[in-house]
Structures are given as C-alpha cells and as structure tokens.
Enzyme design. Structure first.
Site, PDB file in Angstrom:
ATOM      1  N   ASN A 167     -53.771  -3.071  77.116  1.00  0.00           N
ATOM      2  CA  ASN A 167     -54.279  -3.757  78.306  1.00  0.00           C
ATOM      3  C   ASN A 167     -53.533  -3.342  79.564  1.00  0.00           C
ATOM      4  O   ASN A 167     -54.112  -3.292  80.654  1.00  0.00           O
ATOM      5  CB  ASN A 167     -54.191  -5.266  78.107  1.00  0.00           C
ATOM      6  CG  ASN A 167     -55.189  -5.755  77.071  1.00  0.00           C
ATOM      7  OD1 ASN A 167     -56.283  -5.220  76.959  1.00  0.00           O
ATOM      8  ND2 ASN A 167     -54.799  -6.760  76.308  1.00  0.00           N
ATOM      9  N   SER A 176     -56.132  -8.719  70.618  1.00  0.00           N
ATOM     10  CA  SER A 176     -57.298  -9.073  69.796  1.00  0.00           C
ATOM     11  C   SER A 176     -57.444  -8.198  68.558  1.00  0.00           C
ATOM     12  O   SER A 176     -58.084  -8.592  67.585  1.00  0.00           O
ATOM     13  CB  SER A 176     -58.584  -8.993  70.630  1.00  0.00           C
ATOM     14  OG  SER A 176     -58.807  -7.673  71.083  1.00  0.00           O
ATOM     15  N   HIS A 233     -64.677  -3.691  68.540  1.00  0.00           N
ATOM     16  CA  HIS A 233     -63.759  -4.324  67.607  1.00  0.00           C
ATOM     17  C   HIS A 233     -64.099  -3.950  66.164  1.00  0.00           C
ATOM     18  O   HIS A 233     -65.269  -3.970  65.782  1.00  0.00           O
ATOM     19  CB  HIS A 233     -63.773  -5.844  67.792  1.00  0.00           C
ATOM     20  CG  HIS A 233     -63.227  -6.284  69.109  1.00  0.00           C
ATOM     21  ND1 HIS A 233     -64.019  -6.500  70.210  1.00  0.00           N
ATOM     22  CD2 HIS A 233     -61.955  -6.519  69.494  1.00  0.00           C
ATOM     23  CE1 HIS A 233     -63.264  -6.850  71.233  1.00  0.00           C
ATOM     24  NE2 HIS A 233     -62.000  -6.878  70.817  1.00  0.00           N
TER      25      HIS A 233
END
Length: 236
Positions: A121, A56, A207
């Site tokens: 991740n 992302s 983010h």
C-alpha cells in the site's frame, strides 16, 4: 502478454489493498488486530505463536478465515506435530505506518515467529521509500527487542513499472536489503504463481481464491519450514 497481465494484476491488487483509509481510531479490545478479542487464540506455556502481521492478503479478504493461507499453515503445522498456534493479524488497507502504530497491541501476546507482510500500500500511494524502509525497520527492531528469541520472516512485494523504474527498482530491492541487514528470512514474492493467474483469483481478479491461498501457503512454507527446523525446541 503474460508479463503485461502480471503487471496489471499487481497494480490492480495494490489499488484495492490501498483503497481503504488506513487511519485508525480508538477501538474496543481486539479490534486493532483484525480479530475479535474472543477469537484471539489462547497460548499455553508449551505453545509457541506464529503471528502473521499484514494487510488483506494475510487477512484472506473474501474468503472464510479457514481458507486463508495462515490457517493453511496451521493445518500443516498440526499435521507435522508442531506445537504452534497461528494468529492471523491481517488487516485490509494496512500501510507500514499504520502497522507500526498497531504493532504494540499485537505484541501483547508472546511471539515465537513473526511474519511481516506490509509495504504494497505504501508503494501504490507513492510514499517515500525512506519512510517505508524506516517503518519496516522499526517494526523488525521492536519485535526483536520485545522478544529477542523470536524468528522474523519478511514477505516481499513488487510494483508495476508505471510507478517509474527508479521507484519500482528501489521498492523491490528494499525487502532483500532489510532482510540482509537485520538477518531475517525473506519470502521474495508472496504471490508467486498466483499473481496474473485468473483461476487463482476471485471475481475481482485481485484477491486469491482458496486455491490461490493454497499456493501462497506453499510460498510461505518454503521459507517458514526451515525457520522452524532451525528454531530451537520447535518440535514438541
């Protein structure tokens, strides 16, 4: 306090990055790249491709795609007169295993420079680092076998200390070790100057904002710029 804030930021960031189930099912053409097929840029014979392959952070979650750092790299390339087309193949929730499985699809198009931004991740989920290392290594080898002349850039990431000093230390060392072993360029920490800085992040505190992505783009360019200079025929 600042150091603690940074660690908390990184931990929260990876929690969000890892929350999405990374298992992929069959999808229509173009879906696995994170871009609709009709948005895949056309590459002419005289155009080289820089492919950003990540999660992302690369995808620019929460922003207009034109604000994400790959798009900012494209703008800089255009301003400098480089004949490159940037492709943003970021996909939220991606792990090194799912990225490895998705890679063949992405490599259907010619690649001049491949920027690999995966691994955070894996760290959050406590995946054995031997597996993370193996997946990253296989992706580097596959890109090199498919496009021997392509330049590869590896983006590094860090973990919070509560994952354990042995695990976090090995995780941090994994990226420079792979870069050295396979002779690829390394971005030591993609979020340098952004992680833990409130005004550089969206409301979720995780983010990057558009301003944050501008800083990330500078981090990327510090490594990518010299790569392009070295790359034979990089200028039109």
């Amino acid at each position: 306090m600042v150091r603690l804030l940074k660690f908390r930021y990184i931990f929260l960031m990876m929690a969000i990055l890892g929350c999405r189930d990374s298992s992929k099912k069959s999808a229509p053409e173009g879906a696995e790249t994170g871009l609709p097929a009709e948005e895949t840029p056309a590459v002419t014979q005289n155009t080289k491709t820089i492919l950003f392959f990540g999660d992302s952070l690369t995808a620019g979650l929460g922003l207009d795609p034109n604000q994400a750092f790959p798009a900012l790299i494209q703008k800089r390339l255009d301003s400098l007169g480089y004949s490159y087309q940037v492709v943003n193949a970021g996909l939220s929730g991606e792990t090194t295993a799912s990225g490895r499985n998705r890679l063949d699809w992405v490599l259907r198009q010619p690649v001049g420079v491949f920027v690999l931004e995966l691994g955070a991740n894996d760290g959050l989920r406590g995946i054995p680092l031997s597996e993370t290392r193996k997946n990253l290594e296989e992706m580097i080898v596959k890109v090199r076998e498919k496009y021997p002349g392509a330049r590869i850039v590896l983006a590094g990431m860090q973990l919070p200390p509560n994952m354990g000093p042995e695990y976090t230390g090995e995780f941090q060392d994994l990226f420079p070790e792979l870069a050295q072993k396979h002779q690829v360029m390394l971005i030591p920490f993609l979020l340098k100057g952004v992680g833990g800085v409130p005004e550089m992040n969206q409301a979720d505190g995780i983010h990057p904002t558009a301003e944050g992505h501008a800083v990330v783009a500078e981090n990327v360019w510090e490594v990518l710029g010299p790569v392009l200079v070295e790359y034979a025929g990089s200028r039109p």
